[in-house]
Design an enzyme around this catalytic site. Structure first.
Site, mmCIF file in Angstrom:
data_model
loop_
_atom_site.group_PDB
_atom_site.id
_atom_site.type_symbol
_atom_site.label_atom_id
_atom_site.label_comp_id
_atom_site.label_asym_id
_atom_site.label_seq_id
_atom_site.Cartn_x
_atom_site.Cartn_y
_atom_site.Cartn_z
ATOM 1 N N GLU A 404 7.573 -57.390 18.881
ATOM 2 C CA GLU A 404 8.001 -57.480 17.547
ATOM 3 C C GLU A 404 9.645 -57.724 16.587
ATOM 4 O OE1 GLU A 404 5.971 -58.761 15.748
ATOM 5 O OE2 GLU A 404 3.816 -57.732 16.798
ATOM 6 N N GLY A 405 10.573 -57.817 17.449
ATOM 7 C CA GLY A 405 11.761 -57.682 17.723
ATOM 8 C C GLY A 405 12.559 -56.558 18.078
#
Length: 596
Positions: A404-405
């Protein structure tokens, strides 16, 4: 309930404990849901950990089907499309308790319910939603998300996969390579991002998995953790996709990708919580059973230190995650009341709290890794063995800092988004930052404040930690202006200050609310955890603040800011942290469990 604050406003507005949601506020229905999910996780997942560690992908798929039969895959899906249509807190609750038993299932569940199903639910047209979402909600079909490419990781919009419209205008031909695709081995539907022509932004497509349609896959990746999560490369070779399967509008793919990540970030934090509870409980049980020098190791101060820290970080993660989840739910409901569609309300509700989502993603993913690491240490040599759950917990936790980053991206995003909000006038940072500047120029008060009420000093310190952040962020913006983005080490240090403010405040507010409800004498351990977390937060803010100030200020300005930092990170009554840890560990050892 008071006025619903905007995302990021926690920094400049006072929040009362009555205004936040805590795990102690779960309704009867939510507690029943939690218990049902825990029973599933214990029986179907925890009891079969060896299958996941031996890369039994078929068992992961079978477990997902069972989760679908029980309705767990459709919690966030509206009833009109075969789901349960439950609120955002319920979504996080299910994600929390279904994810702790094994990272392999947690990844399959998260990829399917989040980035596999949600883009269609929130961006699809009515025809697409009716065709795909009920099958995804029931577990008849599974979803996967094809964004990452060999040359496009964090820079998601730089993907090379192409979508070319055929001459008859009815079909797009998609060609390209995607990697690290969770659920690829058993999915029915891909959300694929590709570029049409020379478009600036990528476009999303719904692509059914069919090997006869130019779709092929690499072998299963052999990974450090999440071993039974199916992860493959996916190759598209002129894969035919009807024009009606474009998701949202042309060029809207980057926005879909980014908004999907916002939701994914808070859900990832939730997904780490039960893993922490299980690791902490396992460590407590082992420490009570393991005898050295004729004494259970749970009685040794070095071990007690670790147990207290593990429990405290777990408690803080719960406090902040559910605070943010309810804030998002309230914002979604407010937008519904204003006449927004389900899509608009959900998207804007989560987007509003993107800063908090990034904060949580970083904080909780790092805490679960530290927790598992200390769990191994408490088990000693046994912790390094695959026969104990600590070893797999440590490996599974490692991916959470990348998903998610990466945490580095999310640190920079949290501060960057806050500054953008301030520039748009959504959060008034300028006024409070100017007041901090005035305070630095003024003569400090030497009065001894009255800190007789519970958390009076702690809440005063949180206000000061906010001032420390405003001082650093304000000084950095003045110094670098729009070039601040290129000063990544400064942004990351400022982000750590911001993270500690939110986490410490959430923990204190939860505990204050609990103490008012139950009585202080009944929650001494929670009070100790809130005080212990803040003590460590003050140290981090001091350290990161110093690092930041020295990096951009010189001479008198630097001296003044460093003096301000000392003032903003000062206790009147320093807590006895050894005694706090003893209070926490005594309860853990007596209950033989994470019992908060």
């Amino acid at each position: 309930m008071s006025e619903i604050i905007r995302g990021g406003q926690f920094l400049v507005k006072e929040t009362k404990c009555e205004d936040i949601f805590t795990p102690e506020d779960f309704t009867e229905e939510q507690l029943m849901m939690r218990d049902s999910v825990k029973e599933f996780a214990d029986k179907e997942l925890w009891a079969h950990k060896d299958k996941f560690e031996k890369k039994d992908y078929a068992y992961t798929e079978a477990s997902m089907r069972k989760a679908g039969e029980m309705g767990f895959l459709g919690i966030a899906v509206p009833e009109a499309y075969g789901g349960l249509g439950m609120g955002f807190v319920d979504t996080c609750l299910v994600c929390d308790y279904i994810s702790g038993a094994t990272g392999s299932f947690s990844t399959a569940f998260g990829a399917h319910t989040g980035i596999g199903t949600m883009p269609i639910t929130l961006y699809g047209n009515e025809e697409q939603k009716l065709k795909y979402v009920p099958k995804l909600a029931s577990g008849e079909w599974f979803g996967a998300y094809c964004l990452t490419e060999p040359g496009a990781g964090s820079d998601a919009n730089s993907g090379k996969t192409k979508a070319v419209l055929t001459e008859d205008g009815k079909t797009y031909l998609i060609t390209g390579q995607k990697m690290w695709i969770s659920n690829a081995g058993f999915c029915s539907v891909f959300i694929v991002f590709a570029r049409i022509g020379d478009d600036k932004n990528i476009t999303g497509f719904i692509v059914e998995n069919d090997s006869a349609n130019g779709i092929s896959m690499g072998e299963e990746e052999h990974k450090l953790g999440i071993r039974a999560s199916s992860t493959r490369q996916v190759f598209f070779n002129e894969t035919k996709v009807p024009v009606g399967n474009m998701l949202s509008e042309r060029g809207n793919g980057f926005k879909i990708a980014m908004n999907s990540l916002n939701v994914g970030r808070i859900k990832l934090a939730a997904a780490c919580l039960d893993a922490q509870r299980r690791v902490t409980s396992g460590a407590v049980k082992y420490a009570n059973e393991r005898v050295q020098f004729n004494t259970a190791i749970a009685q040794f101060g070095a071990v007690r230190y670790k147990l207290a820290e593990m429990a405290t970080s777990t408690y803080a993660g719960e406090s902040a995650t559910y605070r943010a989840a309810k804030a998002i739910e309230d914002r979604i409901n407010a937008r519904f009341a204003e006449g927004n569609s389900h899509q608009e309300a959900e998207l804007k509700g989560v987007e509003e709290f993107a800063i908090e989502c990034s904060i949580l993603k970083v904080a909780v993913s790092e805490d679960v890794q530290n927790c598992a690491d200390e769990g191994i240490q408490i088990f000693g040599g046994m912790g390094f063995s695959e026969d104990t759950p600590m070893e797999s917990a440590w490996r599974d936790a490692r991916i959470a800092r990348i998903y998610e980053g990466t945490n580095e991206i999310n640190r920079m995003l949290s501060v960057g988004m806050l500054i953008k909000k301030a520039m748009k006038g959504h959060v008034d940072l300028l006024g409070p930052a100017s007041k901090v500047q005035e305070e630095l120029m003024g003569i400090p008060s030497f009065d001894t404040p009255d800190f007789t009420e519970l958390f009076a000093e702690e809440k005063a310190i949180v206000i000061n930690l906010k001032k420390a952040f405003l001082m650093v962020a304000g000084g950095a913006v003045q110094k670098f202006g729009p070039d601040l983005d290129s000063h990544q080490q400064l942004l990351m240090a400022a982000a750590d200050m911001l993270i500690e403010v939110y986490m410490a405040e959430s923990t204190i507010l939860r505990t204050e609310k609990l103490a008012k409800r139950e009585g202080e004498d009944k929650v001494q351990e929670q009070i100790a955890m809130a005080k212990l977390y803040l003590y460590k937060a003050v140290d981090i803010v001091n350290q990161k603040g110093k690092e930041s100030i020295i990096s951009f200020a010189e001479g008198d300005e630097q001296r003044m800011m460093l003096m301000g930092l000392r003032r903003f990170t000062k206790y009147t009554n320093m807590p006895n942290v050894v005694a706090l840890r003893e209070t926490i560990t005594s309860k853990l050892v007596a209950e033989n469990d994470y019992c908060f």
